[in-house]
Each structure stands twice: as structure tokens, then as C-alpha cells.
Design a protein around this motif. Structure first.
Motif, PDB file in Angstrom:
ATOM      1  N   SER A  96       0.816  -1.217   0.000  1.00 35.29           N
ATOM      2  CA  SER A  96       0.000   0.000   0.000  1.00 35.29           C
ATOM      3  C   SER A  96       0.848   1.266   0.000  1.00 35.29           C
ATOM      4  N   SER A  97       1.953   1.255   0.727  1.00 43.34           N
ATOM      5  CA  SER A  97       2.785   2.450   0.788  1.00 43.34           C
ATOM      6  C   SER A  97       3.477   2.723  -0.543  1.00 43.34           C
ATOM      7  N   HIS A 101      -0.864   6.380  -4.111  1.00 42.18           N
ATOM      8  CA  HIS A 101      -1.884   7.143  -4.823  1.00 42.18           C
ATOM      9  C   HIS A 101      -1.758   6.805  -6.306  1.00 42.18           C
ATOM     10  N   PRO A 102      -2.727   7.184  -7.127  1.00 41.56           N
ATOM     11  CA  PRO A 102      -2.694   6.789  -8.543  1.00 41.56           C
ATOM     12  C   PRO A 102      -1.426   7.212  -9.280  1.00 41.56           C
ATOM     13  N   ALA A 128      -4.273  -2.667  -1.720  1.00 39.54           N
ATOM     14  CA  ALA A 128      -5.054  -1.451  -1.927  1.00 39.54           C
ATOM     15  C   ALA A 128      -4.157  -0.235  -1.737  1.00 39.54           C
ATOM     16  N   MET A 129      -4.533   0.864  -2.345  1.00 40.76           N
ATOM     17  CA  MET A 129      -3.787   2.106  -2.154  1.00 40.76           C
ATOM     18  C   MET A 129      -3.827   2.525  -0.687  1.00 40.76           C
ATOM     19  N   ALA A 130      -2.807   3.262  -0.281  1.00 40.85           N
ATOM     20  CA  ALA A 130      -2.679   3.664   1.126  1.00 40.85           C
ATOM     21  C   ALA A 130      -3.932   4.389   1.603  1.00 40.85           C
ATOM     22  N   GLY A 131      -4.460   3.938   2.728  1.00 44.55           N
ATOM     23  CA  GLY A 131      -5.615   4.581   3.334  1.00 44.55           C
ATOM     24  C   GLY A 131      -6.950   4.117   2.809  1.00 44.55           C
ATOM     25  N   LEU A 132      -6.973   3.413   1.673  1.00 44.97           N
ATOM     26  CA  LEU A 132      -8.253   3.042   1.074  1.00 44.97           C
ATOM     27  C   LEU A 132      -8.980   2.002   1.908  1.00 44.97           C
ATOM     28  N   LEU A 136     -12.771   2.294   3.394  1.00 47.63           N
ATOM     29  CA  LEU A 136     -13.837   1.331   3.131  1.00 47.63           C
ATOM     30  C   LEU A 136     -14.446   0.822   4.439  1.00 47.63           C
ATOM     31  N   ILE A 137     -13.587   0.587   5.432  1.00 47.83           N
ATOM     32  CA  ILE A 137     -14.094   0.169   6.741  1.00 47.83           C
ATOM     33  C   ILE A 137     -15.007   1.251   7.315  1.00 47.83           C
ATOM     34  N   ALA A 138     -14.562   2.503   7.222  1.00 56.22           N
ATOM     35  CA  ALA A 138     -15.373   3.609   7.735  1.00 56.22           C
ATOM     36  C   ALA A 138     -16.696   3.713   6.987  1.00 56.22           C
ATOM     37  N   ALA A 139     -16.671   3.478   5.677  1.00 57.94           N
ATOM     38  CA  ALA A 139     -17.905   3.523   4.892  1.00 57.94           C
ATOM     39  C   ALA A 139     -18.867   2.435   5.345  1.00 57.94           C
ATOM     40  N   GLY A 140     -18.318   1.239   5.608  1.00 55.63           N
ATOM     41  CA  GLY A 140     -19.164   0.158   6.083  1.00 55.63           C
ATOM     42  C   GLY A 140     -19.793   0.474   7.417  1.00 55.63           C
TER      43      GLY A 140
END
Length: 349
Positions: A96-97, A101-102, A128-132, A136-140
Motif C-alpha cells: 500500500s505504501s 496514490h494513482p 489497496a492504495m494507502a488509506g483506502l 472502506l471500513i469507515a464507509a461500512g
């Protein structure tokens, strides 16, 4: 992270590297070393191997697939490529690190392309990209007070699969013949809790077929599919385990875990100041001093199955992990399995 989430979500957090974040804008890992890795003849006997990874340390079993139907066999080796030119396989894991980012994906694509230009096929395992994952956990948690494990897997898989799509796009743009796979297309079968599962089998015949027509394939780390068809997670830092599992299954000529640290150090340079990177370290010593740089389950798997690998940042020679010392020039050389022959694939792609 909320304590209300299911075990899968709780296990999904990324381990923060203990040696600090470093720039990845550096020369390619293998620049100038295209001819250093040994290439051996391919075993032309078609064999199917059922892989039992964490089941009482029994290791690999040869023979037909188990009657449960839940596990696939490891690929036929050699016979699928008889009479064709062959290439060794490198398995990279990009964390991830590294994929922060893209904008980082073009740099990672350069690394993969340089390996292809050295005459090797590449399997790129991505996180997954860093922080993503945290997002996603927060969205859930916004949608539901508790995210059960069987919902957490598909939710978090979108992070890794986004990285697959972006790296495949970057590679295709750079002229590399590439295919990206979803978690289900990759099909690593797992056993155990959905949030902390163990990989037990994969059909490498499919991967071999893809590598006959592609120069690289990009696959999601951290993920699998259990016997019921549910998306499972390999635990915190599970992309390391994905890469080592696939490297072992494919008999890759090299497995390299690309991170934001230059390798393994005898003590944390962020805490204790400048210290010399270790050139080579045993699996056991890595467990003692690694500081979470490599997932514990992944180290245990590598030790059990004799999988040698390298931990490095982009542009670094890194640290070779395993019992055999590295080549004199500091570049990892030889098979990733102690007694194995490097898997080589047809150059028809």
C-alpha cells in the motif's frame, strides 16, 4: 477502528512499517542485472499437486484433488510448455505504501516492464492504495453498526481490485501485454475464519495459460475464496502471504516484497539512528527483528516450505530472506524453493 466491526474488518488494518516511509522515486530494482539469475531446464513431466499449506505442517501432497471439490490443484508444470521457448517467473508484491496514490502506478509499471525486458514473466500482487482500506471500513460502519465477516470481504476486496485495474492499465499503456484478475478469477482457495484465513490451493494451470499469452498478470493480494464461495481475507498484511504462496506454487525464480523500506535492519533506524541494512537474514531471525515489516503468517509459510524471498524498496538491493546466502553481486539469484527448480514459462506471450 471501531470495535463493533466483524473479525474480518478488524484483521484488515495495515501494519505501519517500523522503519519509516521512504521515497520510491528511484532506479529500477533490477536495472543492469538482467543476466544474473540462473535459468534451469523445465521439468517436462505433467504433475498435479494438491497444496495443503497450513494443515499440521504436512506441506505439499502429490496426487489427485481431494474429493471435497472445494480445493483446486496446483498447475501442471512443464508439460504445458513442452517444445516452446521458456521464461522464468518473477513474483512481485507491491504494498500500500508503494501504491500510495494513482500517480505511483506508472513508476511501479516501469519496474514490471524492466523485468519483462530482462526476459521474465511477471506476476504482480498488489495491495489497496494507502488509506483506502480504512476508508472502506469507515464507509461500512456508516451503513451498519456491525459489518459481518461475510460482508467485509467483498467490501474490502474493492480496494485491492482497484489497484489491479490501475496497474494493469499503466502496464498496458507502457506497452506490456498484461491481464488483471479479480479475486474470483485468481481463485486462491482458503480454509479457516473469513477474516484470517489460510490459503490451501490454487489452479496454477490457469495462471500458466495466461502467462503464455501475456507478459505479466496483476492479481489482488490479501484475498481468497473459501469452500462456500465467500470472499476471505488472509489477515493483516496478507498480501505478503499471497505473494509467497503464489511464488511457491509457480516455483518462481524470485519473489520480491516491494515495500517502503530498503530491507531488514538489525534495529529500527528510525528509533536508533543510522544502521546498516542486512544483506541476508534467516526466516527465524526475521521473525525476531522484523518489526512487522513482513506478515508473521507469511514468514512462517516461507520457513515451512523453504521459500526464499527479498524485501526491498524500489531502487534498493534489499535483504534476501532464507538460509542460502545471496549472489556475490548482491542481487537475489536462484530458485525461491530450496530444493526446487525455478518455474519457467513459454515465451509465446
Amino acid at each position: 477502528m471501531s470495535a463493533r466491526v466483524g473479525g474480518a474488518v478488524a484483521a484488515a488494518g495495515r501494519v505501519a512499517p517500523t522503519h519509516g516511509d521512504r521515497s520510491v522515486a528511484a532506479p529500477a530494482l533490477h536495472a543492469g542485472h538482467c543476466g544474473t539469475r540462473g535459468e534451469s531446464a523445465l521439468n517436462n513431466t505433467v504433475r498435479k499437486v494438491e497444496f495443503e499449506a497450513f494443515l499440521g505442517g504436512r506441506g505439499a501432497k502429490r496426487g489427485a484433488a481431494a474429493s471435497t471439490g472445494a480445493r483446486k490443484t496446483l498447475a501442471p508444470r512443464g508439460g504445458a510448455f513442452s517444445g516452446a521457448a521458456r521464461r522464468p517467473v518473477t513474483v512481485f508484491k507491491f504494498g500500500s505504501s508503494v501504491l500510495a496514490h494513482p500517480g505511483r502506478f506508472a513508476r511501479v509499471a516501469e519496474e514490471v516492464k524492466s523485468e519483462v525486458e530482462c526476459g521474465r514473466k511477471v506476476v504482480a500482487v498488489v495491495s489497496a492504495m494507502a488509506g483506502l482500506t480504512d476508508s472502506l471500513i469507515a464507509a461500512g460502519e456508516t451503513v451498519a453498526p456491525v459489518v459481518p465477516d461475510d460482508f467485509a470481504g467483498p467490501l474490502l476486496a474493492t480496494g485491492e481490485e482497484a489497484s489491479v485495474a490501475l496497474l494493469a492499465l499503466a502496464l498496458a499503456t507502457s506497452g506490456v501485454r498484461v491481464r488483471g484478475l479479480t479475486v474470483r478469477q485468481l481463485g486462491i482457495r482458503t480454509r479457516g475464519a473469513l477474516g484470517d484465513a489460510d490459503p490451501v490451493s490454487v489452479d496454477t494451470g490457469r495462471l500458466a495459460s495466461l502467462l503464455q499469452v501475456c507478459e505479466a498478470i496483476v492479481v489482488p493480494g490479501f484475498l481468497g475464496v473459501d469452500a462456500t464461495g465467500a470472499t476471505s481475507l488472509l489477515g493483516r498484511g496478507g498480501s505478503d502471504l499471497t505473494a509467497l504462496f503464489l511464488g511457491h506454487a509457480l516455483r518462481a525464480s524470485e519473489v520480491c516484497l516491494v515495500k517502503d523500506v530498503d530491507g531488514i535492519f538489525p534495529r529500527d533506524p528510525k528509533r536508533f539512528g543510522a544502521t546498516e541494512r542486512l544483506r541476508q537474514v534467516s526466516w527465524d531471525r526475521l521473525r525476531r527483528i522484523g518489526g512487522g515489516v513482513v506478515q508473521e503468517k507469511a514468514i512462517a509459510f516461507a520457513a515451512r516450505h523453504g521459500v526464499k524471498f527479498r524485501v526491498a524498496s524500489l531502487g534498493s538491493a534489499g535483504t534476501v530472506v532464507g538460509e542460502r546466502p545471496p549472489a556475490p553481486n548482491g542481487v537475489f539469484s536462484g530458485a525461491s524453493r530450496g530444493a526446487g527448480v525455478p518455474q519457467e514459462l513459454a515465451a509465446g506471450g
